[in-house]
Design an enzyme around this catalytic site. Sequence first.
Site, short mmCIF file in Angstrom:
data_model
loop_
_atom_site.label_atom_id
_atom_site.label_comp_id
_atom_site.label_asym_id
_atom_site.label_seq_id
_atom_site.Cartn_x
_atom_site.Cartn_y
_atom_site.Cartn_z
CB THR A 47 34.64 39.65 30.82
OG1 THR A 47 33.56 40.20 30.08
CG2 THR A 47 35.86 40.51 30.58
N GLY A 63 28.25 45.17 30.67
CA GLY A 63 29.15 46.19 30.15
C GLY A 63 28.60 47.60 30.11
N1 GLY Z 1 31.66 42.96 30.23
C1 GLY Z 1 31.62 42.44 28.93
C2 GLY Z 1 30.63 43.06 28.08
O1 GLY Z 1 29.67 43.65 28.56
O2 GLY Z 1 30.77 42.96 26.89
#
Ligand code: GLY
Length: 327
Positions: A194, A248
């Site tokens: 990310t 995430g």
């Molecule tokens: N941190 C990015 C995702 O889990 O999509």
Amino acid sequence: MSPTHAPTFAIAIHGGAGTIARSTMTEERAALYHAALRDVLEAGRRILADGGSALDAVTEAVVRLEDCPLFNAGHGAVLTADATHELDACIMDGRTLAAGAVASVARVRNPVRAARVVAERSGHVLMAGEGAERFLSTQGVALVDPGYFTTPDRLDQLRRAQAAGAGMLLDHDGASKAAASSGDPIDPDRKFGTVGAVALDLSGNLAAATSTGGMTNKRPGRVGDTPIVGAGCYANNATVAVSTTGTGESFIRAVSAYDVSALMEYTGASLEEATRRVVMDKLPRVDGRGGLVAVDRFGNVALPFNTEGMYRGMARAGEDIVTAIYE
Ligand code: GLY
């Protein structure tokens, strides 16, 4: 009475966290990452030094990270299980608490710009999918063919994940082989990619922005923390600006970005204490792996992570730019 502080500025960025494959890292390859991070920081620092806003600085920084194929956002974003792209981004203005986000967009060249348009022109906070793209196309946001996002490395990464029967997180045995073939200092199959930026401007305003392709081999329709205000991105002039990178689902459950702010606001924790507690203590309790970058209203910066490495860097008024990959 609270102490007064001279105006200053600061910017911090990240380009993903994960498992380091030191054995496969060449100096040349690491230098590529350091140079890319430095370019982004130089651009952000220029805006802030010229009196520009924190919001403009984080937008510019994340646009540059999205355009760089080394990082999982925009061009070079990872692929879903259907070999498609679904991109997420969020931006937040600490001055007004205005926020905008896009989720599961497939044709927006720079999702962070789209998030800012959502914040400033839609009357909404989060827009998703084709409806978001229809609105954004009426606002002059650049749309591209989804093939623009795909790189050979990302296609290989998806094939390896699927051949190994790996789930979305890709903690599988082929990982170090993958690192060897890609030359990425952080094992590409164990990297929670990310990108993000946080900034403090000379007017004392904070802003944060985060953008991602999500996780390789994710189920189409899955949305991670990145576009969720308070999970992947948060900014509040009273406390802190935070951008996260990691698994995430855990960051959503831990409401990680907002938790840093809440710890500072309600317990009086320092930036260092609040960020360490969230990353080293609270996230691991919900299997959260990754890290974050944060800047407070005094220009203090924290870049903690609980993985072996995180692409990261920072620049502050009167100081040299710093970039790093490992601990
Ligand atoms: N941190 C990015 C995702 O889990 O999509």
